[in-house]
Design an enzyme around this catalytic site. Sequence first.
Site, PDB file in Angstrom:
ATOM      1  N   ASP A 195      59.945  20.304  29.111  1.00 20.28           N
ATOM      2  CA  ASP A 195      60.676  19.943  27.893  1.00 20.28           C
ATOM      3  C   ASP A 195      61.775  18.929  28.236  1.00 20.28           C
ATOM      4  O   ASP A 195      61.988  17.954  27.507  1.00 20.28           O
ATOM      5  CB  ASP A 195      61.288  21.204  27.267  1.00 20.28           C
ATOM      6  CG  ASP A 195      60.244  22.298  27.111  1.00 20.28           C
ATOM      7  OD1 ASP A 195      59.234  22.051  26.447  1.00 20.28           O
ATOM      8  OD2 ASP A 195      60.424  23.386  27.696  1.00 20.28           O
ATOM      9  N   HIS A 241      61.625  28.316  25.990  1.00 22.85           N
ATOM     10  CA  HIS A 241      60.530  27.345  26.042  1.00 22.85           C
ATOM     11  C   HIS A 241      59.581  27.673  24.897  1.00 22.85           C
ATOM     12  O   HIS A 241      58.582  28.365  25.065  1.00 22.85           O
ATOM     13  CB  HIS A 241      59.783  27.409  27.377  1.00 22.85           C
ATOM     14  CG  HIS A 241      58.490  26.646  27.332  1.00 22.85           C
ATOM     15  ND1 HIS A 241      58.444  25.273  27.228  1.00 22.85           N
ATOM     16  CD2 HIS A 241      57.206  27.052  27.300  1.00 22.85           C
ATOM     17  CE1 HIS A 241      57.182  24.885  27.156  1.00 22.85           C
ATOM     18  NE2 HIS A 241      56.411  25.943  27.200  1.00 22.85           N
TER      19      HIS A 241
HETATM   20  P1  NAX Z   1      44.164  28.050  32.204  1.00 28.13           P
HETATM   21  O1  NAX Z   1      43.611  28.992  31.220  1.00 28.13           O
HETATM   22  O2  NAX Z   1      43.447  26.782  32.513  1.00 28.13           O
HETATM   23  O3  NAX Z   1      44.379  28.805  33.587  1.00 28.13           O
HETATM   24  C1  NAX Z   1      44.960  30.058  33.683  1.00 28.13           C
HETATM   25  C2  NAX Z   1      44.399  30.720  34.926  1.00 28.13           C
HETATM   26  O4  NAX Z   1      45.134  31.926  35.130  1.00 28.13           O
HETATM   27  C3  NAX Z   1      42.929  31.099  34.828  1.00 28.13           C
HETATM   28  O5  NAX Z   1      42.240  30.573  35.951  1.00 28.13           O
HETATM   29  C4  NAX Z   1      42.946  32.626  34.834  1.00 28.13           C
HETATM   30  O6  NAX Z   1      41.826  33.177  35.478  1.00 28.13           O
HETATM   31  C5  NAX Z   1      44.234  32.890  35.597  1.00 28.13           C
HETATM   32  N1  NAX Z   1      44.817  34.218  35.381  1.00 28.13           N
HETATM   33  C6  NAX Z   1      44.854  34.957  34.255  1.00 28.13           C
HETATM   34  N2  NAX Z   1      45.424  36.148  34.479  1.00 28.13           N
HETATM   35  C7  NAX Z   1      45.787  36.165  35.770  1.00 28.13           C
HETATM   36  C8  NAX Z   1      46.415  37.125  36.600  1.00 28.13           C
HETATM   37  N3  NAX Z   1      46.774  38.320  36.131  1.00 28.13           N
HETATM   38  N4  NAX Z   1      46.640  36.807  37.900  1.00 28.13           N
HETATM   39  C9  NAX Z   1      46.259  35.626  38.388  1.00 28.13           C
HETATM   40  N5  NAX Z   1      45.642  34.679  37.651  1.00 28.13           N
HETATM   41  C10 NAX Z   1      45.418  34.931  36.357  1.00 28.13           C
HETATM   42  O7  NAX Z   1      45.657  27.764  31.707  1.00 28.13           O
HETATM   43  P2  NAX Z   1      46.623  26.546  32.097  1.00 28.13           P
HETATM   44  O8  NAX Z   1      46.375  25.412  31.215  1.00 28.13           O
HETATM   45  O9  NAX Z   1      46.556  26.343  33.564  1.00 28.13           O
HETATM   46  O10 NAX Z   1      48.040  27.159  31.663  1.00 28.13           O
HETATM   47  C11 NAX Z   1      48.613  28.260  32.320  1.00 28.13           C
HETATM   48  C12 NAX Z   1      49.827  28.762  31.572  1.00 28.13           C
HETATM   49  O11 NAX Z   1      50.850  27.774  31.514  1.00 28.13           O
HETATM   50  C13 NAX Z   1      49.568  29.167  30.126  1.00 28.13           C
HETATM   51  O12 NAX Z   1      50.210  30.409  29.878  1.00 28.13           O
HETATM   52  C14 NAX Z   1      50.281  28.077  29.346  1.00 28.13           C
HETATM   53  O13 NAX Z   1      50.679  28.534  28.068  1.00 28.13           O
HETATM   54  C15 NAX Z   1      51.445  27.779  30.228  1.00 28.13           C
HETATM   55  N6  NAX Z   1      52.152  26.509  30.011  1.00 28.13           N
HETATM   56  C16 NAX Z   1      53.506  26.520  30.150  1.00 28.13           C
HETATM   57  C17 NAX Z   1      54.267  25.377  30.027  1.00 28.13           C
HETATM   58  C18 NAX Z   1      55.756  25.408  30.192  1.00 28.13           C
HETATM   59  O14 NAX Z   1      56.375  24.352  29.982  1.00 28.13           O
HETATM   60  N7  NAX Z   1      56.413  26.516  30.560  1.00 28.13           N
HETATM   61  C19 NAX Z   1      53.638  24.083  29.680  1.00 28.13           C
HETATM   62  C20 NAX Z   1      52.167  24.046  29.965  1.00 28.13           C
HETATM   63  C21 NAX Z   1      51.410  25.301  29.696  1.00 28.13           C
HETATM   64  O15 NAX Z   1      51.080  25.350  28.328  1.00 28.13           O
END
Ligand code: NAX
Length: 328
Positions: A159, A187
């Site tokens: 952000d 956020h």
């Molecule tokens: P993806 O769905 O591509 O990847 C998430 C990965 O996490 C998957 O491979 C899944 O198998 C794994 N996972 C799920 N549960 C797990 C656990 N208990 N232990 C270990 N691994 C686990 O998501 P992606 O685009 O990489 O985004 C990840 C996260 O970042 C989401 O929650 C998203 O909302 C968040 N974001 C946060 C942002 C921020 O500024 N704070 C911005 C970007 C993003 O949206």
Amino acid sequence: TRTPVNVTVTGAAGQIGYALLFRIASGHLLGPDVPVNLRLLEIPQGLKAAEGTAMELDDCAFPLLRNIEITDDANVGFAGANVALLVGARPRTKGMERGDLLSANGGIFKPQGKAINDNAADDIKVLVVGNPANTNALIAQAAAPDVPAERFTAMTRLDHNRAISQLATRTGAAVSDIKRLTIWGNHSATQYPDIFHAEIAGKNAAEVVNDEAWLADTFIPTVAKRGAAIIEARGASSAASAANAAIDHVHTWVNGTADGDWTSMGIPSDGSYGVPEGIISSFPVTTKDGKYEIVQGLDINEFSRARIDASVKELTEERDAVRELGLI
Ligand code: NAX
């Protein structure tokens, strides 16, 4: 030569993980002279893809990358971790209420917090990226009573970077001329990007812009809704920019802010600026020698006060909800 730093990445097989790991391994997280060991923590369904990513990491022959471990066991994943990037989270799916989302993520971040508590190195630094990032960080922190609370942080650097970029575009300034921008609060769409203390080439940014309607009606919503705009355009959520922000967050935390500048981090509040103690809220911070401090003494005008309060209210509601669910 330096001892390698152990960096754990959860959700390593996801799209942010894919954009993140190569930059960690090439030295952008900690510095060009710091070797790293990578620990990739995934759920069982993600292990195979994580192995594929690890094969590509091998194929880069990064001089700084010492070894890679892949696991679905949090106790193994966080063993000896010096830095943990908690990226994997449960996304909101159709029909999911906020309570459902918080409890699904509690099921991830509570055990991970405990595993960090029991297994990580004494100097562990945690960045939560997975949403709802601030409250997930609070859940993990509450489950790690032996780790100093201030080591749990949430990412608002994306952000922050988005706001700098929007301000640069509007004013024609170079990104590098913009300093002291602040993201306050959560956020989420209620976050408040504050330019009243920001500087553009040494001049007050709000005075340079001199347009409160643009601030209220264009700048703030553009920054706050940028994630949705990226999804709309790209057909997928921000990944490389999110990974970049995670790199920036940890790099700044470890290596310090520049003189005369600050950054934004979601951190446990000490009560500064009327933000209730304990909630994880974004503040202006300076960093030095691996520690951060909230920038004190900023004058908060009415425009800012109302927006900070609104975002903080949302955070206290999220805290109350996870308390009710027994997650903290
Ligand atoms: P993806 O769905 O591509 O990847 C998430 C990965 O996490 C998957 O491979 C899944 O198998 C794994 N996972 C799920 N549960 C797990 C656990 N208990 N232990 C270990 N691994 C686990 O998501 P992606 O685009 O990489 O985004 C990840 C996260 O970042 C989401 O929650 C998203 O909302 C968040 N974001 C946060 C942002 C921020 O500024 N704070 C911005 C970007 C993003 O949206």
